[in-house]
Design a protein around this motif. Structure first.
Motif, PDB file in Angstrom:
ATOM      1  N   MET A   1     -46.658  46.760 -19.654  1.00  0.00           N
ATOM      2  CA  MET A   1     -45.499  46.225 -20.376  1.00  0.00           C
ATOM      3  C   MET A   1     -45.018  47.254 -21.391  1.00  0.00           C
ATOM      4  N   ALA A   2     -43.786  47.173 -21.599  1.00  0.00           N
ATOM      5  CA  ALA A   2     -43.167  48.176 -22.472  1.00  0.00           C
ATOM      6  C   ALA A   2     -43.590  47.969 -23.915  1.00  0.00           C
ATOM      7  N   SER A   3     -43.656  49.043 -24.652  1.00  0.00           N
ATOM      8  CA  SER A   3     -43.926  48.927 -26.071  1.00  0.00           C
ATOM      9  C   SER A   3     -42.908  49.761 -26.831  1.00  0.00           C
ATOM     10  N   ALA A   4     -42.632  49.345 -28.043  1.00  0.00           N
ATOM     11  CA  ALA A   4     -41.589  50.013 -28.812  1.00  0.00           C
ATOM     12  C   ALA A   4     -42.120  50.452 -30.170  1.00  0.00           C
ATOM     13  N   LEU A   5     -41.571  51.532 -30.672  1.00  0.00           N
ATOM     14  CA  LEU A   5     -41.871  52.025 -32.016  1.00  0.00           C
ATOM     15  C   LEU A   5     -40.606  51.871 -32.837  1.00  0.00           C
ATOM     16  N   ILE A   6     -40.729  51.205 -33.968  1.00  0.00           N
ATOM     17  CA  ILE A   6     -39.573  50.966 -34.820  1.00  0.00           C
ATOM     18  C   ILE A   6     -39.837  51.588 -36.174  1.00  0.00           C
ATOM     19  N   ASN A   7     -38.845  52.270 -36.709  1.00  0.00           N
ATOM     20  CA  ASN A   7     -38.988  52.822 -38.047  1.00  0.00           C
ATOM     21  C   ASN A   7     -37.846  52.321 -38.918  1.00  0.00           C
ATOM     22  N   VAL A   8     -38.178  51.367 -39.806  1.00  0.00           N
ATOM     23  CA  VAL A   8     -37.216  50.798 -40.746  1.00  0.00           C
ATOM     24  C   VAL A   8     -37.852  50.888 -42.120  1.00  0.00           C
ATOM     25  N   PRO A   9     -37.131  51.350 -43.150  1.00  0.00           N
ATOM     26  CA  PRO A   9     -37.754  51.376 -44.476  1.00  0.00           C
ATOM     27  C   PRO A   9     -38.127  49.947 -44.901  1.00  0.00           C
ATOM     28  N   PRO A  10     -39.363  49.704 -45.365  1.00  0.00           N
ATOM     29  CA  PRO A  10     -39.755  48.333 -45.719  1.00  0.00           C
ATOM     30  C   PRO A  10     -39.013  47.799 -46.936  1.00  0.00           C
ATOM     31  N   LYS A  11     -38.589  48.710 -47.821  1.00  0.00           N
ATOM     32  CA  LYS A  11     -37.865  48.292 -49.029  1.00  0.00           C
ATOM     33  C   LYS A  11     -36.627  49.145 -49.204  1.00  0.00           C
ATOM     34  N   ALA A  12     -35.578  48.549 -49.739  1.00  0.00           N
ATOM     35  CA  ALA A  12     -34.358  49.309 -50.014  1.00  0.00           C
ATOM     36  C   ALA A  12     -33.626  48.653 -51.165  1.00  0.00           C
ATOM     37  N   LYS A  13     -32.772  49.432 -51.822  1.00  0.00           N
ATOM     38  CA  LYS A  13     -31.917  48.873 -52.879  1.00  0.00           C
ATOM     39  C   LYS A  13     -30.661  48.333 -52.212  1.00  0.00           C
ATOM     40  N   ARG A  14     -30.117  47.270 -52.751  1.00  0.00           N
ATOM     41  CA  ARG A  14     -28.892  46.698 -52.200  1.00  0.00           C
ATOM     42  C   ARG A  14     -27.784  47.747 -52.183  1.00  0.00           C
TER      43      ARG A  14
ATOM     44  N   GLY B   1     -34.369  43.270 -14.178  1.00  0.00           N
ATOM     45  CA  GLY B   1     -34.703  42.200 -15.120  1.00  0.00           C
ATOM     46  C   GLY B   1     -35.487  42.652 -16.336  1.00  0.00           C
ATOM     47  N   PHE B   2     -35.454  43.945 -16.647  1.00  0.00           N
ATOM     48  CA  PHE B   2     -36.211  44.444 -17.789  1.00  0.00           C
ATOM     49  C   PHE B   2     -35.645  43.916 -19.112  1.00  0.00           C
ATOM     50  N   VAL B   3     -36.515  43.297 -19.923  1.00  0.00           N
ATOM     51  CA  VAL B   3     -36.135  42.868 -21.267  1.00  0.00           C
ATOM     52  C   VAL B   3     -37.306  43.176 -22.188  1.00  0.00           C
ATOM     53  N   SER B   4     -37.014  43.793 -23.321  1.00  0.00           N
ATOM     54  CA  SER B   4     -38.049  44.078 -24.293  1.00  0.00           C
ATOM     55  C   SER B   4     -37.469  43.812 -25.677  1.00  0.00           C
ATOM     56  N   THR B   5     -38.257  43.207 -26.551  1.00  0.00           N
ATOM     57  CA  THR B   5     -37.752  42.924 -27.893  1.00  0.00           C
ATOM     58  C   THR B   5     -38.760  43.403 -28.933  1.00  0.00           C
ATOM     59  N   ALA B   6     -38.267  43.625 -30.130  1.00  0.00           N
ATOM     60  CA  ALA B   6     -39.109  44.004 -31.254  1.00  0.00           C
ATOM     61  C   ALA B   6     -38.385  43.573 -32.517  1.00  0.00           C
ATOM     62  N   SER B   7     -39.105  43.505 -33.627  1.00  0.00           N
ATOM     63  CA  SER B   7     -38.435  43.163 -34.878  1.00  0.00           C
ATOM     64  C   SER B   7     -39.134  43.838 -36.050  1.00  0.00           C
TER      65      SER B   7
END
Lengths: 106, 152
Positions: A1-14, A94-100
């Motif tokens: 199964m597919a796996s994904a790497l996500i890079n989002v800053p955990p904190k940010a200023k508005r 039919g490939f679908v992969s999700t991450a958050s």
């Protein structure tokens, strides 16, 4: 199964502009390659990527066979509110992969 | 007399066959590039400027070529980038990717990694909120081609 790497800053200023980077494992078979026996290998690619920020679509990409294997995408958004970023990859066969990822905005 | 007729026949044969053999294969895919661009742009005018394409001019391996497209835009509700489209000239298929964004992006910049089947031109087009189109092209030399190699 597919796996994904996500890079989002955990904190940010508005109001900050943040970079989001994603990488997912996928062969991205072009459909133009042949086996040694001369048979065409059928296409198997991711055709669409969507990113939603607290339910609102903020970035969408249509991908073609010219995107390298294990598609990498980097894009930007303004940090508005704390919440969730959801990612979805849709592809052939039919490939679908999700991450958050979660973000805290102060 | 016979010799001139022979020469004349040689000339007609040469003139009749050479263009078919040599010109068509070379023009086939750049024509597809033009069609693919027209499908996105329609009849609108393509202007140069505002958009920037960062891609290495010489790549060893066409299987994974890093690429960044950025557009000089304030990204406000009144003036922003709607979408970015990337095309190639000589892959089996002219499209690379379409990227849809909006004023909430803050910065009009997208990076990915692409495949290039040959040394060729890569074209990036940006559609702004006023429906104007801006383009940029870059030439890339590829030493190892992607896409059509044999599967082991």
């Amino acid at each position: 199964m597919a796996s994904a790497l996500i890079n989002v800053p955990p904190k940010a200023k508005r109001g900050d502009v943040i970079e989001i980077r994603t990488l997912t494992s996928h062969i991205m078979e072009t459909g133009f390659r042949r086996t040694a026996a001369g048979e065409l290998v059928p296409r198997d690619i991711i055709t669409s990527f969507t990113c939603r920020y607290n339910g609102t679509e903020i970035f969408r990409a249509d991908l073609f066979p010219a995107i390298a294997a294990n598609p990498y995408l980097s894009f930007f958004t303004v940090a508005k509110d704390s919440g969730k970023l959801e990612f979805e990859w849709i592809g052939d066969n039919g490939f679908v992969s999700t991450a958050s990822a979660s973000i805290t905005v102060e | 007399m016979p010799s001139t007729r022979r020469q004349f026949l040689h000339l007609t044969v040469a003139a009749g066959t050479i263009p078919i053999v040599t010109i068509r294969p070379i023009e086939a895919t750049p024509a597809m590039l033009g069609t693919a661009i027209r499908n996105v742009v329609g009849e609108a005018q393509l202007r140069t400027g505002k958009i920037r394409l960062d891609i290495p001019p010489l790549v060893e391996n066409g299987n994974t070529v890093p690429m960044t497209v950025s557009v000089a835009s304030p990204m406000t509700a009144a003036d922003y980038v709607k979408s970015i489209h990337v095309f190639n000239e000589k892959n089996p298929q002219p499209n690379i990717g379409n990227f849809h964004l909006g004023p909430w992006a803050g910065r009009a910049q997208v990076s990915t990694r692409i495949r290039l089947a040959d040394s060729q031109k890569v074209v990036a087009i940006a559609r702004l909120s006023d429906d104007s189109f801006w383009q940029v092209a870059a030439d890339v030399v590829v030493t190892l081609a992607a896409c059509t190699e044999e599967v082991n």
